[in-house]
Design a protein around this motif. Structure first.
Motif, PDB file in Angstrom:
ATOM      1  N   ASP A 241     -41.681  55.691  27.503  1.00 36.14           N
ATOM      2  CA  ASP A 241     -42.004  55.137  26.196  1.00 36.14           C
ATOM      3  C   ASP A 241     -43.170  54.155  26.314  1.00 36.14           C
ATOM      4  O   ASP A 241     -43.791  54.018  27.379  1.00 36.14           O
ATOM      5  CB  ASP A 241     -40.770  54.460  25.586  1.00 36.14           C
ATOM      6  N   GLY A 242     -43.460  53.444  25.215  1.00 29.63           N
ATOM      7  CA  GLY A 242     -44.591  52.517  25.198  1.00 29.63           C
ATOM      8  C   GLY A 242     -44.437  51.355  26.152  1.00 29.63           C
ATOM      9  O   GLY A 242     -45.427  50.706  26.517  1.00 29.63           O
ATOM     10  N   HIS A 243     -43.206  51.073  26.589  1.00 30.27           N
ATOM     11  CA  HIS A 243     -42.955  49.976  27.521  1.00 30.27           C
ATOM     12  C   HIS A 243     -42.832  50.474  28.952  1.00 30.27           C
ATOM     13  O   HIS A 243     -42.466  49.699  29.851  1.00 30.27           O
ATOM     14  CB  HIS A 243     -41.674  49.236  27.127  1.00 30.27           C
ATOM     15  N   GLY A 244     -43.132  51.764  29.171  1.00 28.18           N
ATOM     16  CA  GLY A 244     -43.078  52.304  30.520  1.00 28.18           C
ATOM     17  C   GLY A 244     -41.693  52.639  31.000  1.00 28.18           C
ATOM     18  O   GLY A 244     -41.494  52.898  32.193  1.00 28.18           O
ATOM     19  N   ARG A 245     -40.739  52.664  30.076  1.00 27.76           N
ATOM     20  CA  ARG A 245     -39.374  53.002  30.470  1.00 27.76           C
ATOM     21  C   ARG A 245     -39.156  54.510  30.319  1.00 27.76           C
ATOM     22  O   ARG A 245     -39.697  55.123  29.395  1.00 27.76           O
ATOM     23  CB  ARG A 245     -38.366  52.238  29.603  1.00 27.76           C
TER      24      ARG A 245
END
Length: 471
Positions: A241-245
């Motif tokens: 996702d956008g947070h790198g998760r």
């Protein structure tokens, strides 16, 4: 009819083919015998053409004759007795009940050279209209839409599910011990099924470690849980996702009341080989019950059972597979736009086989000799055999495909006999016959071979059949 003592007077009645355009016609007698021949009006009933037994199919005899265009009659001489095939077109003629077929000239300019083929299955190459094909597809789609996944459930059986926090090593050994290629994953913290682990996961694990120049150790398999591997797989595939998760892939499943057409489309759209059938008595999906692991072969078995006895009403099912766009075929000389066809020799390294399975996006690879004759087949599910003797700790570049296949077989079984596990068909087999073979449990694909030599000509899979049936 036919006289065993050939004489000039009888020969005078022989059909002259001088100046005629002849068509290669393949005759088939699939009912066994010690000695089988064919004769007919195409040679004036004056000659017996000896038929050859098909290797690997002791009850099947074939022969190819050059035949002029027109309407013809023929019969088989089986162990000294004249017989006809009541499964092929027949009528009562001058010599009793005889089989019939027609050949008609086709303008050469409208048929690409590589598509020219002989008449097969005791009759002219069948041709049906696009309307007939679409009508058959509509009826098959209507049948599938009227039946549910509940009908796939066996009367008894077991389904193996694994906890998502289980070490990869244990999962690997469980799949091998249970003889299964896939298992659903249960997350106790979420109280639901969250995915599946399959042989493909272990192939990717071995390739990933191999790409980093390291052999797989038991410690690594013991410390890495299935959930940790799934997260790592999401990172490798860029699913974040956008947070790198990591974004977990949602489980593909079906409910017992889902119709079979929707279930079949889930297989095709998601490229999976198994779909869990899960039932929940609550609206929020809690307390799910795993009922069954559905496969395309189970759905195909329902189709065959329903349409087998009315196949005469569906000309499409009587077409030979070489006459329809079905399967992946070995490219012919001069075909530049064909999809590459993967084959390997027995002495190829296991690492090259695993790379080919992933890169070619196929579920199996035919193993062939120097003449491209089929010896065996290496499938994704064969990877679980490496659990035997912890063979996965070895360098896969040093292990051959032949050695890897031996791990999954009884060491006392000759290599030639083990090739019987390969499921084969001929290019002249009808669509219905191929469907019936693929409907057997555990069969996912058939290797198309040349009669007699077993030279590999192509592969047809369950997915290929359903893509054709559903259009």
């Amino acid at each position: 009819m036919f006289a065993s003592d050939m004489n000039p007077a009888r020969d005078a009645g022989r059909v002259s083919t001088a100046g005629m355009v002849l068509f290669p016609v393949q005759f088939t007698w699939p009912y066994g015998g010690r000695s089988v021949s064919v004769s007919g009006s195409f040679n004036g009933w004056t000659e017996l053409v000896r038929m050859s037994q098909v290797e690997g199919c002791p009850n099947v005899f074939k022969a190819v004759c050059a035949v002029p265009h027109g309407s013809h009659e023929y019969k088989f001489l089986v162990d000294g007795e004249w017989r006809h095939d009541d499964q092929q077109p027949h009528r009562n003629g001058e010599y009793g009940m005889v089989n019939t077929f027609d050949t008609r000239p086709v303008p050469a300019e409208v048929v690409p050279q590589h598509q020219l083929s002989g008449v097969i299955l005791n009759q002219a190459m069948p041709r049906i209209s696009e309307e007939d094909v679409q009508a058959a597809r509509r009826q098959i789609s209507a049948f599938l839409a009227a039946h549910t996944a509940y009908e796939l459930l066996p009367e008894s059986g077991k389904v193996v599910a694994l906890a998502v926090d289980l070490p990869v090593k244990q999962a690997f050994h469980i799949l091998a011990e249970q003889g299964i290629p896939v298992a659903p994953l249960w997350d106790f913290s979420k109280g639901k099924f969250v995915g599946v682990i399959s042989a493909s996961d272990f192939i990717l694990i071995l390739r990933e470690l191999g790409n980093h120049g390291s052999n797989l150790t038991e410690e690594e398999l013991e410390t890495h849980t299935i959930s940790a591997w799934k997260e790592g797989k999401a990172y490798m595939n860029g699913q974040v996702d956008g947070h790198g998760r990591p974004i977990p892939r949602q489980i593909i499943f079906a409910g017992p009341c889902d119709n079979l057409k929707d279930v079949a489309l889930k297989f095709l759209q998601n490229g999976v080989a198994t779909i869990p059938v899960i039932h929940s008595s609550s609206e929020d999906g809690s307390l799910p019950q795993l009922l069954h692991l559905a496969s395309l072969s189970g759905i195909l078995k329902c189709v065959c059972r329903y349409f087998k006895h009315c196949s005469g009403s569906f000309p499409m099912l009587q077409l030979p597979i070489c006459a329809i766009p079905l399967g992946t075929w070995v490219p012919r000389i001069g075909e530049s736009n064909s999809r590459p066809f993967a084959m390997l020799r027995p002495n190829a390294s296991l690492s090259s086989a695993l790379n080919m399975l992933v890169q070619a996006r196929v579920s199996s690879i035919p193993i062939v000799d120097d003449n491209d004759s089929l010896l065996d087949i290496y499938s994704r599910s064969d990877i679980t055999a490496l659990a035997k003797g912890r063979a996965y700790t070895h360098n896969l570049n040093d292990m051959t495909v032949y050695q890897a296949l031996q791990l999954g077989q009884d060491s006392s079984t000759p290599y030639e006999l083990r090739s019987q596990r390969c499921q084969m068909c001929l290019r002249t087999d009808t669509l219905l016959k191929v469907m019936e073979q693929l409907a057997n449990p555990g069969v996912r694909r058939l290797v198309i071979v040349e009669a007699g030599s077993n030279r590999v000509e192509g592969v047809v899979s369950l997915t290929d059949v359903f893509r054709f049936l559903l259009g």
